[in-house]
Write an enzyme that holds these catalytic residues in place. Sequence first.
Site, short mmCIF file in Angstrom:
data_model
loop_
_atom_site.label_atom_id
_atom_site.label_comp_id
_atom_site.label_asym_id
_atom_site.label_seq_id
_atom_site.Cartn_x
_atom_site.Cartn_y
_atom_site.Cartn_z
CG ASP A 120 5.65 3.63 2.03
OD1 ASP A 120 5.97 4.85 2.94
OD2 ASP A 120 5.38 3.30 1.05
CG PHE A 180 -1.67 0.92 1.19
CD1 PHE A 180 -3.27 1.31 -0.01
CD2 PHE A 180 -1.31 1.77 1.56
CE1 PHE A 180 -3.93 1.86 0.49
CE2 PHE A 180 -2.33 3.74 1.93
CZ PHE A 180 -3.50 3.93 0.75
CE LYS A 213 -0.99 7.05 6.89
NZ LYS A 213 -0.43 6.28 5.64
C1 LIG Z 1 -0.74 5.79 4.54
C2 LIG Z 1 0.05 5.91 3.11
C3 LIG Z 1 1.12 6.04 2.30
C4 LIG Z 1 -0.23 7.87 1.70
O1 LIG Z 1 -0.01 8.94 2.44
P1 LIG Z 1 -1.03 9.49 1.93
O2 LIG Z 1 -0.80 10.52 2.97
O3 LIG Z 1 -2.71 8.47 2.74
O4 LIG Z 1 -1.73 10.18 0.83
C5 LIG Z 1 1.82 5.80 1.89
N1 LIG Z 1 2.37 4.36 2.26
C6 LIG Z 1 2.33 3.84 3.34
C7 LIG Z 1 2.95 3.16 3.42
C8 LIG Z 1 0.85 4.87 3.89
O5 LIG Z 1 0.92 4.23 5.08
#
Ligand SMILES: *Cc1c(COP(=O)(O)O)cnc(C)c1O
Length: 404
Positions: A231, A146, A260
């Site tokens: 990520d 994700f 985040k």
């Molecule tokens: C939440 C998330 C994203 C996307 O972040 P948004 O601020 O919602 O666009 C990308 N990668 C990971 C691992 C995430 O948990």
Amino acid sequence: MSTAVDDLGAQLIAAESAHVAHNYHPLPIVAARAEGVWVTDVEGKRYLDLLSAYSALNFGHGHPAILAAAREQLDRLTLTSRAFHNDKLGPFATALAQLCGKDLVLPMNTGAEAVETGIKVARAWGYRSKGIAPDAATIIVANGNFHGRTTTIVGFSDDPVAHDDFGPYAPGFVHVPYGDADAIAAAIDENTAAVLVEPIQGEAGVVIPPEGFLRRVRDICTENGVLFIADEIQSGLGRVGETFACDREGVVPDIYLLGKALGGGILPLSAVVANEDVLGVIRPGEHGSTFGGNPLASAVGLRVVEMLASGEFQTRAKALGEHLAQALQGLVGHGVTAVRVAGLWAGVDIDPAVGSGREIAEKLLARGVLVKDTHGQTIRIAPPLTIRATEIDWAIEQLRHALS
Ligand SMILES: *Cc1c(COP(=O)(O)O)cnc(C)c1O
């Protein structure tokens, strides 16, 4: 009296359902205020927040130090665009680069933008530094990933809900099973620019790769001249009991993607962090964002980085994470089939015999605990790192009841 306030909650939910696109299916609580780990709804009922907005609230709701930084900046300067310099971006970038042990920071807003930026940087690096033939660069990604919701990113998601009916999809991504370093090694060829992975897969249900996986990814990328992009948007910034989930294996990726919690639970703030030889490939005008690096977000981000630099939140997450892990282990065989825990972050697989993840989340809501289900049978637990051991114990007690 309680009917009147009940009606307010129901009315607000009805208004949302009538006029907000149905891209989410929220649990039936209407939050009105919050402090620390506790959320209060419009009816005055209190809930313990075990979701933390998917780790965007690592420091809890309204942390006084973060609020103070935001308030002070609100009255001074909020937005310049990057057409001009502002007096907060430099200090923020310096602190974040130091936290990451890297040279350069490229500030954006949402997590998906950080991922998109990472993809652009990796491709430009592939053509300009590695010498990949024009438009031939590929990026290796993992099954179950994700990385956000943009058209390019959902194109390489294998979750049908995220992916289907949003094509045509951008080419240039190669899938391998998550946690399989041999598959990565086998997938690399002369066109591979990068390997993009979550060090722990959050949305998939807090899936922790086999011990040694991240070290092998690091070695394979180094040996093959391929960028390792981590990520850490959900896993980073203290959640797992270290600054980054990569720290669990003593590994440093070429590119950190952060988001985040970087915005302190106040505003969207994301960043791509890498050394000059990688991020330096981007030239003026090639990438940007109107709000990226704005002084308000930079002031908040600077305070967040300062708080992480002390290490106290990481230490706390590690100690309390052991407490959480022990408590959750006690539920295995009692309505829970498996638990995966890293710091204050847990995936709890619910036995289908006692209900779905959604049903358990609804029962917990009735008992004053906020969690969210993912992929049917899993609930994810990610409290603010400021939670206390007694609050964890109380929440586990509610979970025990919800499962019985
Ligand atoms: C939440 C998330 C994203 C996307 O972040 P948004 O601020 O919602 O666009 C990308 N990668 C990971 C691992 C995430 O948990």
